[in-house]
Structures are given as structure tokens and as C-alpha cells.
Design a protein around this motif. Sequence first.
Motif, PDB file in Angstrom:
ATOM      1  N   PRO A 119       0.799  -1.350  -0.123  1.00 46.46           N
ATOM      2  CA  PRO A 119      -0.105   0.189   0.015  1.00 46.46           C
ATOM      3  C   PRO A 119       0.884   1.500   0.038  1.00 46.46           C
ATOM      4  CG  PRO A 119       0.089  -1.098   2.244  1.00 46.46           C
ATOM      5  CD  PRO A 119       0.368  -1.930   1.108  1.00 46.46           C
ATOM      6  N   ALA A 120       1.864   1.375   0.634  1.00 45.26           N
ATOM      7  CA  ALA A 120       2.887   2.508   0.794  1.00 45.26           C
ATOM      8  C   ALA A 120       3.581   2.658  -0.734  1.00 45.26           C
ATOM      9  CB  ALA A 120       3.955   2.439   1.545  1.00 45.26           C
ATOM     10  N   THR A 121       4.059   1.766  -1.304  1.00 43.45           N
ATOM     11  CA  THR A 121       4.449   1.879  -2.584  1.00 43.45           C
ATOM     12  C   THR A 121       3.398   2.374  -3.683  1.00 43.45           C
ATOM     13  OG1 THR A 121       5.759   0.031  -2.165  1.00 43.45           O
ATOM     14  CG2 THR A 121       5.838   0.610  -4.482  1.00 43.45           C
ATOM     15  N   ALA A 122       2.120   1.970  -3.471  1.00 36.11           N
ATOM     16  CA  ALA A 122       1.183   2.340  -4.542  1.00 36.11           C
ATOM     17  C   ALA A 122       0.741   3.673  -4.129  1.00 36.11           C
ATOM     18  CB  ALA A 122      -0.209   1.298  -4.273  1.00 36.11           C
ATOM     19  N   ARG A 123       0.806   4.127  -2.754  1.00 40.24           N
ATOM     20  CA  ARG A 123       0.484   5.617  -2.420  1.00 40.24           C
ATOM     21  C   ARG A 123       1.754   6.336  -3.170  1.00 40.24           C
ATOM     22  NH1 ARG A 123      -0.093   4.555   2.452  1.00 40.24           N
ATOM     23  NH2 ARG A 123       2.002   5.060   3.548  1.00 40.24           N
ATOM     24  N   ILE A 189      13.348   3.548  -3.901  1.00 38.09           N
ATOM     25  CA  ILE A 189      13.108   2.302  -3.069  1.00 38.09           C
ATOM     26  C   ILE A 189      13.951   1.350  -3.147  1.00 38.09           C
ATOM     27  CG2 ILE A 189      11.256   0.675  -2.886  1.00 38.09           C
ATOM     28  CD1 ILE A 189       9.231   2.795  -4.015  1.00 38.09           C
ATOM     29  N   ALA A 190      14.699   1.266  -4.359  1.00 38.67           N
ATOM     30  CA  ALA A 190      15.646  -0.145  -4.544  1.00 38.67           C
ATOM     31  C   ALA A 190      16.845   0.286  -5.029  1.00 38.67           C
ATOM     32  CB  ALA A 190      14.907  -1.255  -5.526  1.00 38.67           C
ATOM     33  N   SER A 236      10.146  16.196   0.078  1.00 40.44           N
ATOM     34  CA  SER A 236       8.956  16.419   0.779  1.00 40.44           C
ATOM     35  C   SER A 236       8.923  15.485   1.835  1.00 40.44           C
ATOM     36  CB  SER A 236       7.542  16.142   0.007  1.00 40.44           C
ATOM     37  OG  SER A 236       6.521  15.831   0.821  1.00 40.44           O
ATOM     38  N   PRO A 237       8.646  15.945   3.452  1.00 42.12           N
ATOM     39  CA  PRO A 237       8.674  15.105   4.424  1.00 42.12           C
ATOM     40  C   PRO A 237       7.661  13.904   4.203  1.00 42.12           C
ATOM     41  CG  PRO A 237       8.644  17.184   4.997  1.00 42.12           C
ATOM     42  CD  PRO A 237       8.455  17.280   3.729  1.00 42.12           C
ATOM     43  N   GLU A 238       6.631  14.267   3.697  1.00 41.80           N
ATOM     44  CA  GLU A 238       5.391  13.064   3.232  1.00 41.80           C
ATOM     45  C   GLU A 238       6.080  12.245   2.314  1.00 41.80           C
ATOM     46  OE1 GLU A 238       0.833  13.015   1.636  1.00 41.80           O
ATOM     47  OE2 GLU A 238       2.157  14.846   1.359  1.00 41.80           O
ATOM     48  N   PHE A 239       6.900  12.300   1.496  1.00 40.29           N
ATOM     49  CA  PHE A 239       7.594  11.310   0.329  1.00 40.29           C
ATOM     50  C   PHE A 239       8.502  10.747   1.344  1.00 40.29           C
ATOM     51  CE2 PHE A 239      11.000   9.909  -2.163  1.00 40.29           C
ATOM     52  CZ  PHE A 239      10.390   9.346  -2.999  1.00 40.29           C
ATOM     53  N   ARG A 240       9.211  11.300   2.193  1.00 41.66           N
ATOM     54  CA  ARG A 240      10.242  10.494   2.642  1.00 41.66           C
ATOM     55  C   ARG A 240       9.772   9.504   3.678  1.00 41.66           C
ATOM     56  NH1 ARG A 240      12.796  15.718   2.437  1.00 41.66           N
ATOM     57  NH2 ARG A 240      12.204  16.133   5.034  1.00 41.66           N
ATOM     58  N   ALA A 241       8.537   9.610   4.244  1.00 41.17           N
ATOM     59  CA  ALA A 241       7.939   8.803   5.376  1.00 41.17           C
ATOM     60  C   ALA A 241       7.120   7.605   4.485  1.00 41.17           C
ATOM     61  CB  ALA A 241       6.790   9.390   5.720  1.00 41.17           C
ATOM     62  N   ASP A 242       6.615   8.085   3.188  1.00 43.17           N
ATOM     63  CA  ASP A 242       6.068   7.010   2.343  1.00 43.17           C
ATOM     64  C   ASP A 242       7.350   6.121   1.853  1.00 43.17           C
ATOM     65  OD1 ASP A 242       3.538   7.662   2.699  1.00 43.17           O
ATOM     66  OD2 ASP A 242       3.588   8.884   0.772  1.00 43.17           O
ATOM     67  N   LEU A 243       8.694   6.601   1.388  1.00 42.02           N
ATOM     68  CA  LEU A 243       9.749   5.940   0.951  1.00 42.02           C
ATOM     69  C   LEU A 243      10.276   4.734   1.930  1.00 42.02           C
ATOM     70  CD1 LEU A 243      11.997   5.501  -1.120  1.00 42.02           C
ATOM     71  CD2 LEU A 243      13.186   7.375   0.214  1.00 42.02           C
ATOM     72  N   THR A 244      10.271   5.290   3.021  1.00 46.73           N
ATOM     73  CA  THR A 244      10.705   4.292   4.367  1.00 46.73           C
ATOM     74  C   THR A 244       9.719   3.116   4.237  1.00 46.73           C
ATOM     75  OG1 THR A 244      11.707   6.076   5.588  1.00 46.73           O
ATOM     76  CG2 THR A 244      11.065   3.846   6.757  1.00 46.73           C
ATOM     77  N   ALA A 245       8.338   3.119   4.315  1.00 45.32           N
ATOM     78  CA  ALA A 245       7.228   2.450   4.179  1.00 45.32           C
ATOM     79  C   ALA A 245       7.580   1.372   3.000  1.00 45.32           C
ATOM     80  CB  ALA A 245       6.027   2.858   4.502  1.00 45.32           C
ATOM     81  N   ALA A 246       7.864   2.135   1.968  1.00 42.20           N
ATOM     82  CA  ALA A 246       7.908   1.433   0.583  1.00 42.20           C
ATOM     83  C   ALA A 246       9.112   0.276   0.499  1.00 42.20           C
ATOM     84  CB  ALA A 246       7.916   2.419  -0.477  1.00 42.20           C
TER      85      ALA A 246
END
Length: 278
Positions: A119-123, A189-190, A236-246
Motif C-alpha cells: 500500500p505504501a508503494t502504491a501511495r 526504493i531499490a 517532501s517529508p511526506e514522500f520520505r515517510a512513504d519511501l521508508t514504508a515502501a
Amino acid sequence: MYRCARRLTVASVSLLLMGGCAGTPAGLQPHALKDEAGHKGYLSQDALAALAAHIPAPPASGSTADQADKAASQALRRFENTDRWLLATSHAEVRSPFALQHFDCVLGVRYDPAQHQAPATARVFDKLFEDAEAASTLVKRRAFRARPVGDETDREACQTVSTAGRNSPSYPSGSATVGAAYGAAMAAIAPDKAAEVHEIGRQIALSRAICGMHYPTDVRVGAALGQAVFDQAARSPEFRADLTAAQAELASLRARGQTNPGCAAERRALTMTRDLGL
């Protein structure tokens, strides 16, 4: 946004497994930017406008650059109805979660949309899609350039295209913008596969020229805009949070060891255009 608009042959089933179905994107309909209040990407409207402002005008009709572009587009017709054409049909699906599967083979994983494993990668993809589509739309509003399938109304496309779609603006390629942003995101991500996933983003962009939906310049400019969109979003801090989850999702998928059954077909198709240099 997409509907299955064309059935592929039995020989292309393995490619279809990779990308869901390819239909007529909303981006091929008459373009209208979403209301600012409804934008759900990482970037503000001001940031998007600033990115779009740096994109030059398309080649003037009849100019030397325009004629060279049209000749290059004609040369790409040799891929019609080949394996690379079928892969381009799959690449036409740039919405998540199906778009994640374009990166399965180089990552050695299976982003299975039916399982909702990432879900985080999809986000990340959803938000980058919003930003990339909005930025390319702002550029399209400034000047109209016809698509190859609009200039040549008898030209076959690798997807079903309405009359309105054929007559919608070609410059820059919104799908190329999205594909390049995705490739850059997957490289974050990779990072161990950065070169490989960037190449898939480039191939997604190239597919739009192979399909006759855009001229090569439209694709190159769209891809450059997509990279710029990502570079801005990555702050963006929002992107960095999503990146960690992805990144955690990718590690989990790698541990499962599941792969995509369409990878052999993809490898064969990509060998056909890997060295085009477009």
C-alpha cells in the motif's frame, strides 16, 4: 481511469499478466487540470506551475525539428504488432497498483495487485501520478501539438483510441512524465537496482512513441519533466515517510521469493529497443 479496450492474442498472455489491461487513458481525452483543492500529490500548485514554466514550446509545425521527429516516429512503426508492441500495450496502464508490476522483473519480485501487499508503494505511485499528470497538463495548455495518430488518422495505435483521443494534445507526453517519475521513485526504493528501474521508466516512456501516441520529442521532454517532478517531490517529508514504508514492503516481497510469470516475455521484448537511444 482505464478500461480493457482491446484483447490481446494468446501469444501475449504472459505480457498481459504483467500489466493488467491497457485501455484509453483519461490523459488521452480532452485535457482539464483538476481543481486545485482536489489535487492529491506531493507538490503544491505553485511548485507544479514552476516546473511546467521551464518546459520549452514544442517544435513548430513544418520545422526541421518537427520533420526529424516525424521521420523518427515513422521508423518506430517497424515495431507494430511485435512483442515490443504488446509490451507497449501493457505499459499504457500507468495507474497503480497495476503500474507497480512494470518493475517486477528487474526487481525479482511480484507486486500482485490482487493481494494489496504494497500500500505504501502504491501511495507513492498515486501521488507521483497526480503530480506528473498535473505538470504535463499545464504544459499542454500552453501550446497544442497533434499526436502521430492525429496527424495520420489511419495509423494504428496499440490501444483503442477515440476520435477525441486522437485529436488531444501530444506535447509533452503525460505517460512519459509519469513513467520517468516512477522509475526515479523505484530507484529510491531499490537503490541496488537504480540503473535497471530507471531503464524501465525510460522504456515506459518510449512505449508511447512506439504506440504512435507521441512523437519522440514529446517523450523525451515528458521524461525530463517527470524526473524534475520526482526531484521536487523527494524533498517532501511526506514522500520520505512513504519511501521508508515502501522500502520495507520491497524487502518483504523479496523475502517471499515470488516472481512474475511474464518476465521471460518482457526480456525478449525489451531487447528489441534497449539501444535505440531515444
